[in-house]
Design a protein around this motif. Structure first.
Motif, PDB file in Angstrom:
ATOM      1  N   VAL A  31       2.592  -6.079  -6.099  1.00 27.05           N
ATOM      2  CA  VAL A  31       1.434  -6.604  -6.084  1.00 27.05           C
ATOM      3  C   VAL A  31       1.410  -6.086  -7.761  1.00 27.05           C
ATOM      4  O   VAL A  31       0.132  -4.813  -7.547  1.00 27.05           O
ATOM      5  CB  VAL A  31       0.423  -7.417  -5.764  1.00 27.05           C
ATOM      6  N   LEU A  32       1.084  -6.146  -9.400  1.00 26.55           N
ATOM      7  CA  LEU A  32       0.630  -5.123 -10.669  1.00 26.55           C
ATOM      8  C   LEU A  32      -0.355  -6.306 -10.969  1.00 26.55           C
ATOM      9  O   LEU A  32      -0.089  -7.456 -10.984  1.00 26.55           O
ATOM     10  CB  LEU A  32       2.138  -4.987 -10.870  1.00 26.55           C
ATOM     11  N   GLY A  33      -0.746  -5.509 -12.373  1.00 24.21           N
ATOM     12  CA  GLY A  33      -1.716  -6.281 -12.685  1.00 24.21           C
ATOM     13  C   GLY A  33      -2.058  -4.800 -13.324  1.00 24.21           C
ATOM     14  O   GLY A  33      -2.632  -3.345 -12.640  1.00 24.21           O
ATOM     15  N   GLY A  34      -3.416  -4.825 -14.132  1.00 19.11           N
ATOM     16  CA  GLY A  34      -4.162  -4.152 -15.727  1.00 19.11           C
ATOM     17  C   GLY A  34      -5.328  -3.474 -14.113  1.00 19.11           C
ATOM     18  O   GLY A  34      -5.357  -4.806 -13.404  1.00 19.11           O
ATOM     19  N   HIS A  54      -0.944  -6.662   4.427  1.00 17.94           N
ATOM     20  CA  HIS A  54      -1.623  -5.766   2.784  1.00 17.94           C
ATOM     21  C   HIS A  54      -1.641  -4.835   2.559  1.00 17.94           C
ATOM     22  O   HIS A  54      -2.687  -4.424   3.390  1.00 17.94           O
ATOM     23  CB  HIS A  54      -3.050  -6.888   1.931  1.00 17.94           C
ATOM     24  N   LEU A  55      -0.740  -4.434   1.650  1.00 16.49           N
ATOM     25  CA  LEU A  55      -1.898  -2.390   1.399  1.00 16.49           C
ATOM     26  C   LEU A  55      -2.087  -2.501   0.512  1.00 16.49           C
ATOM     27  O   LEU A  55      -0.954  -2.735  -0.766  1.00 16.49           O
ATOM     28  CB  LEU A  55      -0.443  -1.547   1.975  1.00 16.49           C
ATOM     29  N   SER A  56      -2.900  -1.871  -0.197  1.00 21.21           N
ATOM     30  CA  SER A  56      -3.712  -1.670  -1.312  1.00 21.21           C
ATOM     31  C   SER A  56      -3.146  -0.009  -1.343  1.00 21.21           C
ATOM     32  O   SER A  56      -4.204   0.674  -1.087  1.00 21.21           O
ATOM     33  CB  SER A  56      -4.809  -1.844  -1.353  1.00 21.21           C
ATOM     34  N   LEU A 114       2.986  -7.374   0.965  1.00 16.88           N
ATOM     35  CA  LEU A 114       1.955  -7.028  -0.332  1.00 16.88           C
ATOM     36  C   LEU A 114       1.821  -5.144  -1.028  1.00 16.88           C
ATOM     37  O   LEU A 114       0.618  -4.859  -0.186  1.00 16.88           O
ATOM     38  CB  LEU A 114       1.058  -7.729  -0.615  1.00 16.88           C
ATOM     39  N   ILE A 115       2.444  -4.759  -1.597  1.00 20.63           N
ATOM     40  CA  ILE A 115       1.996  -3.805  -2.294  1.00 20.63           C
ATOM     41  C   ILE A 115       0.873  -3.536  -3.597  1.00 20.63           C
ATOM     42  O   ILE A 115       1.967  -3.426  -4.206  1.00 20.63           O
ATOM     43  CB  ILE A 115       3.577  -2.269  -1.795  1.00 20.63           C
ATOM     44  N   ASP A 116      -0.005  -3.273  -3.227  1.00 16.19           N
ATOM     45  CA  ASP A 116      -0.925  -4.118  -3.595  1.00 16.19           C
ATOM     46  C   ASP A 116      -1.488  -2.265  -5.168  1.00 16.19           C
ATOM     47  O   ASP A 116      -1.182  -1.487  -4.721  1.00 16.19           O
ATOM     48  CB  ASP A 116      -2.240  -4.473  -3.557  1.00 16.19           C
ATOM     49  N   GLY A 117      -1.230  -2.999  -6.338  1.00 13.52           N
ATOM     50  CA  GLY A 117      -1.380  -1.240  -7.084  1.00 13.52           C
ATOM     51  C   GLY A 117      -0.352  -0.280  -7.582  1.00 13.52           C
ATOM     52  O   GLY A 117      -0.558   0.536  -7.631  1.00 13.52           O
ATOM     53  N   PRO A 134      13.416  -1.383  -0.594  1.00 16.18           N
ATOM     54  CA  PRO A 134      14.038  -2.127  -1.142  1.00 16.18           C
ATOM     55  C   PRO A 134      13.524  -3.621  -2.269  1.00 16.18           C
ATOM     56  O   PRO A 134      12.817  -3.754  -0.900  1.00 16.18           O
ATOM     57  CB  PRO A 134      15.665  -2.795  -1.988  1.00 16.18           C
ATOM     58  N   ALA A 135      12.682  -3.559  -3.305  1.00 16.54           N
ATOM     59  CA  ALA A 135      11.571  -4.608  -3.602  1.00 16.54           C
ATOM     60  C   ALA A 135      12.324  -6.009  -3.517  1.00 16.54           C
ATOM     61  O   ALA A 135      13.410  -6.398  -4.272  1.00 16.54           O
ATOM     62  CB  ALA A 135      10.916  -4.195  -4.201  1.00 16.54           C
ATOM     63  N   LYS A 136      11.680  -6.640  -2.984  1.00 14.94           N
ATOM     64  CA  LYS A 136      12.093  -7.952  -3.097  1.00 14.94           C
ATOM     65  C   LYS A 136      11.522  -8.866  -4.897  1.00 14.94           C
ATOM     66  O   LYS A 136      12.301  -9.148  -5.525  1.00 14.94           O
ATOM     67  CB  LYS A 136      11.916  -9.362  -2.626  1.00 14.94           C
TER      68      LYS A 136
END
Ligand code: UDP
Ligand code: MG
Length: 223
Positions: A31-34, A54-56, A114-117, A134-136
């Motif tokens: 999960v990416l984004g500024g 969820h892992l941030s 969900l790997i956040d940031g 590997p990421a889906k």
């Protein structure tokens, strides 16, 4: 949290060529984004709706920073304040440990994360996929800097985060544009990116995200 010694010995672990988790057992969505785009907010909704774990990466780093006896505490603190990216060995090991622990708690080898940031830099992306899983897909929350800045300054009033101030925010934007956008562009080239406009209300962003993610997980190459 595992003892620091486990994190301190990443070389052997990270030099392996077979990922720890198989993508047939474990679904990884980056999960990416500024900064301030709303990654954490949307992830929380997806956990409730879709049963992801969820892992941030930022939260794991802050937790490690505050863990008594951590040998990385000061290093993490300095990097975060300056909006810089902590050396990947530390972050990748924290993520791997958290994934292992989440599966262990559920008593299963299968899971959706969900790997956040993360990954915020190309070397992290390659290393994680090679050594961990590997990421889906990649969820990318697209948001203008002006909007993100307003949100971060507002959050800074109560977050207690050392990087939610005008100067750190500027540095984080710079790191995002120079170092993290190339990661988004790389996965875009691989056809793995779901891009969502992150300017509407959290509720509206969630509706779009939930729909697109559900479709793409069911039909990765399009319906
Ligand atoms: N960070 C890092 N590596 C990562 C993720 C985060 O070094 O893979 C550091 C980096 O300094 C970043 C900070 O942690 O600016 C905060 O990240 P977080 O994801 O919590 O912030 P957000 O972008 O969600 O506001
Ligand atoms: Mg966050």
């Amino acid at each position: 949290m595992p003892p620091a010694t486990e994190i301190a010995a990443p070389a052997a672990q990270l030099s392996q060529t077979t990922p720890v988790f198989s993508p047939s057992d474990v679904t990884v969505v980056f999960v990416l984004g500024g900064p301030g785009a709303g990654k954490g907010t949307q992830c929380a909704r997806l956990v409730a709706e879709q049963g992801f774990t969820h892992l941030s990466a930022g939260d794991l780093l802050r937790e490690e920073q505050n863990r008594p006896g951590s040998q990385f505490g000061q290093l993490i603190k300095d990097y975060i304040k300056d909006g810089l990216i902590v050396p990947m060995e530390v972050t990748i090991k924290l993520l791997e440990n958290a994934m292992t622990e989440a599966l262990r708690q559920k008593g299963t080898t299968k899971g959706r994360f969900l790997i956040d940031g993360f990954p915020r830099k190309m070397d992290q992306a390659h290393k994680f996929e090679e050594a961990v899983c590997p990421a889906k897909l990649v969820l990318f929350f697209d948001c203008p800097e002006k909007v993100m800045e307003e949100r971060l300054l507002e959050r800074g009033k109560t977050s207690g985060r050392t990087d939610d101030n005008a100067e750190s925010i500027r540095k984080r934007f710079r790191t995002f544009v120079e170092t993290s956008m190339p990661v988004v562009n790389f996965y875009e080239g691989e056809g793995k990116v779901i891009k969502v406009d992150a300017t509407p209300t959290p509720e509206d962003v969630f509706k779009t995200t939930n729909k697109l993610l559900t479709e793409k997980l069911a039909f990765p190459r399009g319906p």
